[in-house]
Design an enzyme around this catalytic site. Sequence first.
Site, PDB file in Angstrom:
ATOM      1  N   GLU A 143      -2.972   5.644 -11.293  1.00  0.00           N
ATOM      2  CA  GLU A 143      -3.483   6.958 -10.856  1.00  0.00           C
ATOM      3  C   GLU A 143      -2.689   8.073 -11.529  1.00  0.00           C
ATOM      4  O   GLU A 143      -1.473   7.960 -11.675  1.00  0.00           O
ATOM      5  CB  GLU A 143      -3.336   7.165  -9.335  1.00  0.00           C
ATOM      6  CG  GLU A 143      -4.361   6.483  -8.480  1.00  0.00           C
ATOM      7  CD  GLU A 143      -4.176   6.757  -6.998  1.00  0.00           C
ATOM      8  OE1 GLU A 143      -3.802   7.890  -6.623  1.00  0.00           O
ATOM      9  OE2 GLU A 143      -4.398   5.815  -6.219  1.00  0.00           O
ATOM     10  N   GLU A 197       0.398   2.347  -3.096  1.00  0.00           N
ATOM     11  CA  GLU A 197       1.374   3.338  -2.602  1.00  0.00           C
ATOM     12  C   GLU A 197       1.915   2.997  -1.219  1.00  0.00           C
ATOM     13  O   GLU A 197       1.759   3.752  -0.258  1.00  0.00           O
ATOM     14  CB  GLU A 197       0.768   4.740  -2.605  1.00  0.00           C
ATOM     15  CG  GLU A 197       0.485   5.259  -3.989  1.00  0.00           C
ATOM     16  CD  GLU A 197       0.082   6.729  -4.013  1.00  0.00           C
ATOM     17  OE1 GLU A 197      -0.069   7.336  -2.941  1.00  0.00           O
ATOM     18  OE2 GLU A 197      -0.073   7.270  -5.125  1.00  0.00           O
TER      19      GLU A 197
HETATM   20  C1  BGP Z   1      -2.777   9.059  -3.869  1.00  0.00           C
HETATM   21  C2  BGP Z   1      -3.759   8.076  -3.248  1.00  0.00           C
HETATM   22  C3  BGP Z   1      -5.185   8.358  -3.594  1.00  0.00           C
HETATM   23  C4  BGP Z   1      -5.545   9.811  -3.674  1.00  0.00           C
HETATM   24  C5  BGP Z   1      -4.500  10.651  -4.400  1.00  0.00           C
HETATM   25  C6  BGP Z   1      -4.721  12.130  -4.292  1.00  0.00           C
HETATM   26  O1  BGP Z   1      -1.623   9.133  -3.098  1.00  0.00           O
HETATM   27  O2  BGP Z   1      -3.455   6.773  -3.657  1.00  0.00           O
HETATM   28  O3  BGP Z   1      -5.996   7.624  -2.710  1.00  0.00           O
HETATM   29  O4  BGP Z   1      -5.943  10.313  -2.479  1.00  0.00           O
HETATM   30  O5  BGP Z   1      -3.206  10.381  -3.931  1.00  0.00           O
HETATM   31  O6  BGP Z   1      -4.291  12.580  -3.051  1.00  0.00           O
HETATM   32  P1  BGP Z   1      -4.973  13.744  -2.250  1.00  0.00           P
HETATM   33  O7  BGP Z   1      -6.357  13.291  -2.013  1.00  0.00           O
HETATM   34  O8  BGP Z   1      -4.167  13.865  -1.013  1.00  0.00           O
HETATM   35  O9  BGP Z   1      -4.873  14.941  -3.106  1.00  0.00           O
END
Ligand code: BGP
Length: 493
Positions: free
Chosen positions: A392, A170
């Site tokens: 993800e 990302e």
């Molecule tokens: C994405 C990241 C992850 C994870 C996920 C959820 O942007 O790649 O590492 O953190 O988001 O985000 P959050 O933990 O802010 O809910």
Amino acid sequence: MYYKELESFPENFLWGAASAAYQIEGAWDTDGKGPSIWDEFSRIEGKTFEKTNGDVAVDHYHRYKEDVAYMKKMGLKAYRFSVAWSRVIPDGEGEINEKGLAFYENLVDELLANGVEPVLTLYHWDMPQALQDKYGGWESRKVITAFKKYCEALFIRLKDKVNYWVTMNEQNVFTSLGYRWAAHPPAVTDLKRMYAANHIVNLANAEAISLFHELVPNGLIGPSYGYGPIYPLTADPSDVLAAENGEAFNNDWTLDVYCKGTYPKFIMKQLERLGIAPEVTPEDSRILKAAKPDFLGINYYHGGTVRQNRIEKPEESSSDQINTEKNFSKTDPYLMQPKEEQAMAPEVPMFNGIENPYLEKTKWGWEIDPVGFRVALRRIQSRYDLPIFITENGLGSLDELTEDKKVHDDYRIAYLNEHLLEMKKAITDGVEVIGYCAWSFTDLLSWLNGYKKRYGFVYIDRDEHDEKTLERIPKDSFYWYQEVIKENGENLK
Ligand code: BGP
């Protein structure tokens, strides 16, 4: 499109789950690991939720065998994890720390021995602090050389064991949160610096891909991009144009560079007019063009909805009032141009973000949009025609552990089920998806939301203030996903 029957998932579909080093490992200074920018940043008062940090996280560093045993139990086909650069090279560019490298090799061996395909991410946001201090991190081209050295060490050590590699996680999120909104390290708020750093990340990404293809000809590599489709609020052509702008500004801006080696013209022209465009030399263009990813990793959570900016189209009718302007959180990574932009750069507003009246939201205000997942897959396939690996997707929620040690996360099951069904429809449409990694395997540290925003299939007994037992407890969704994998998605409804 309506189908009486959906096509099956491909036979070797990679049903997986994901994590990232800082969010799970802990052991932040164990066995020679150097500090990363997150180790330092999380110590600054007020930066993270209730001062949470990854010092211990969920202690995966010491409990990886137990975690892999749960993966085996689940029947997981693929596990995406990231390597902490400063564990492998503590100061980012000098000596290799054998113990750090050995940890990842042991993890990979454990995965392979348990029938789980490793998917290795090279950079999930944890720049070695030493490189930040010495060069200013991604703002210096010197970091590209350091990144290549680090990648080379991993390519050489793991090339016969790891088939799937992810370069940057990302990039759109860590550059905007790090250099524009100061919500992530290095906590800068400067658009010009953000675009300059972003360009250097693009070069590092391209150089890593080219090096990989030289050293690991049989492996596959690609970046993971946080994609959200942009919708127009109405069929008013000016809103449709605003959405075109949003799509170009948010998505083409990074994906064109990854896949075509060029920056999209309209956006580059805007940035040049504003004097904030990155400097791209002819040699840079050559480097960007030479690197071809083998697949595109896509992280999907939600998209965004926009309308024409209110400068060109001031509020006129009562129907305009129906939708309140979206109150963007500065840490909403997926829509980069909030309303305040108007004040910052009056020439820029190519669109204004707005609430989507059709979508429900999570407790943290993220829109829930499974159909948007299919839209995303379709758009990406049409535009870049590369195999897609979902790296993800998942639901952050407050989970409750019952007295008899169960977590009834039917809301997560519903969320994942709907997204998987839309993915199945996209595959039936003709999109080539090679795998799906849910976020996340175990509960873990959310960068800015502590430990209570949970995503995992496996509950971890800890909270923001107390490490508790760190016991692993499979949730209902664990058993549900186990069934999905066993049935290769035939049981989705
Ligand atoms: C994405 C990241 C992850 C994870 C996920 C959820 O942007 O790649 O590492 O953190 O988001 O985000 P959050 O933990 O802010 O809910």
